[in-house]
Design a protein around this motif. Structure first.
Motif, mmCIF file in Angstrom:
data_model
loop_
_atom_site.group_PDB
_atom_site.id
_atom_site.type_symbol
_atom_site.label_atom_id
_atom_site.label_comp_id
_atom_site.label_asym_id
_atom_site.label_seq_id
_atom_site.Cartn_x
_atom_site.Cartn_y
_atom_site.Cartn_z
ATOM 1 N N UNK A 96 0.591 -7.144 -1.654
ATOM 2 C CA UNK A 96 0.095 -6.236 -2.676
ATOM 3 C C UNK A 96 -0.943 -5.324 -2.011
ATOM 4 N N UNK A 97 -1.753 -4.636 -2.808
ATOM 5 C CA UNK A 97 -2.724 -3.703 -2.246
ATOM 6 C C UNK A 97 -4.113 -3.950 -2.824
ATOM 7 N N UNK A 98 -5.132 -3.561 -2.073
ATOM 8 C CA UNK A 98 -6.520 -3.805 -2.460
ATOM 9 C C UNK A 98 -7.198 -2.576 -3.044
ATOM 10 N N UNK A 99 -6.429 -1.528 -3.350
ATOM 11 C CA UNK A 99 -7.043 -0.326 -3.938
ATOM 12 C C UNK A 99 -6.470 -0.038 -5.323
ATOM 13 N N UNK A 100 -6.043 -1.093 -6.004
ATOM 14 C CA UNK A 100 -5.534 -0.930 -7.372
ATOM 15 C C UNK A 100 -6.532 -1.436 -8.406
#
Length: 310
Positions: free
Chosen positions: A112-116
């Motif tokens: 997943x991503x850490x800027x959501x």
């Protein structure tokens, strides 16, 4: 451990496969092109040919591999195909998790991503009483003159009320994470922005071209980066991690005024002039305290300052 890896030939997968094999795991990589099989074989892994959008083919592939863990490292960004990437997060994840359930696989690990994350007030970080593991540390200092924003922890909500294109991106991320959480055991790796070989942030990469074209602006927005090698190492360790989301980012969330000139120098491009602007509220980076202190993950590149140059 038997690992079924979707995304075995991608930027993370190319580094992840040999690390998994070296750690003694048996790897079966999901591939879309027959010619990719020889590369995986040379790395000591098996392969199976299937389209992740073909639910029955994915189910058959997972059943044949009989894995202990299904790992999802799929993306579709080679040509900035954001719509395709969102579709993989929704449909690809759905098919992989359904296949894992049908085959009796208990654990699923996904990228997943850490800027959501949703925005927060622009204040120094404080320990979050409900965060998993030990309380997060304060955000590292950046070179900006404004106070550093509180970096996001795993307990912060996703930015599901965002508008425009960001809303679509975050919704797809939320869908991926919800689907993965259906597994009896799961880990969602919320990666920082990748840099290093095979990524956009490398010499000759997309962002090299963009910074030379003046399209990368050194502003107040804060980003958390991650070297691609550290992404692979975290994925190997995640085989033993407990259920939950984990921020996998380096130690130093940084404003564009700090990282853009450093990146430009690292690729031999002219340094863009900084701009005086307000930080976008959600652009606050992420905190890796849980991964570092509780899960004992240690990045090889603790800061983009050294990683860009390396």
């Amino acid at each position: 451990m038997r690992v079924f890896l979707a995304g075995a030939t991608g930027a993370v997968g190319r580094l992840l496969v040999p690390e998994l094999v070296a750690a003694g795991h048996q790897v079966t990589g999901l591939i879309r092109r027959p010619e990719a099989a020889s590369g995986l074989r040379s790395q000591g892994a098996d392969s199976v040919l299937a389209d992740v959008y073909d639910a029955s083919a994915v189910a058959a592939a997972v059943a044949a591999a009989a894995p202990d863990v299904v790992m999802h490292q799929l993306t579709d960004l080679a040509n900035q195909n954001y719509a395709g990437n969102m579709e993989i997060r929704r449909t690809g994840t759905r098919n992989l998790v359904d296949a894992a359930a049908a085959a009796g696989v208990r654990k699923v690990i996904a990228q997943s991503i850490a800027w959501a994350y949703a925005p927060t007030d622009d204040v120094p970080a404080t320990p979050a009483a409900t965060a998993p593991g030990p309380a997060p540390a304060s955000a590292p200092a950046t070179t900006t003159t404004t106070p550093a924003p509180a970096p996001a922890t795993e307990q912060d909500p996703l930015d599901l009320r965002a508008e425009g294109a960001r809303r679509q991106t975050v919704a797809a991320v939320g869908a991926l994470e919800d689907i993965v959480a259906e597994a009896p055991e799961w880990v969602v790796l919320r990666y920082g922005l990748f840099y290093g070989p095979g990524t956009w942030y490398a010499k000759g990469g997309l962002m090299d071209d963009a910074v030379r074209a003046g399209k990368v602006v050194p502003n107040a927005d804060v980003t958390s980066f991650l070297h691609i090698e550290d992404a692979a190492t975290a994925a190997v360790q995640a085989l033993e991690w407990p259920t939950g989301p984990v921020n996998i980012v380096d130690d130093e969330p940084a404003a564009g005024t700090a990282w853009v000139p450093t990146f430009a120098r690292s690729v031999g491009a002219p340094e863009p002039e900084p701009v005086d602007s307000e930080r976008t509220p959600w652009a606050r980076g992420a905190d890796n305290h849980y991964a570092r202190k509780h899960l004992k993950w240690t990045p090889r590149y603790p800061s983009w300052r050294d990683g860009f140059v390396a």
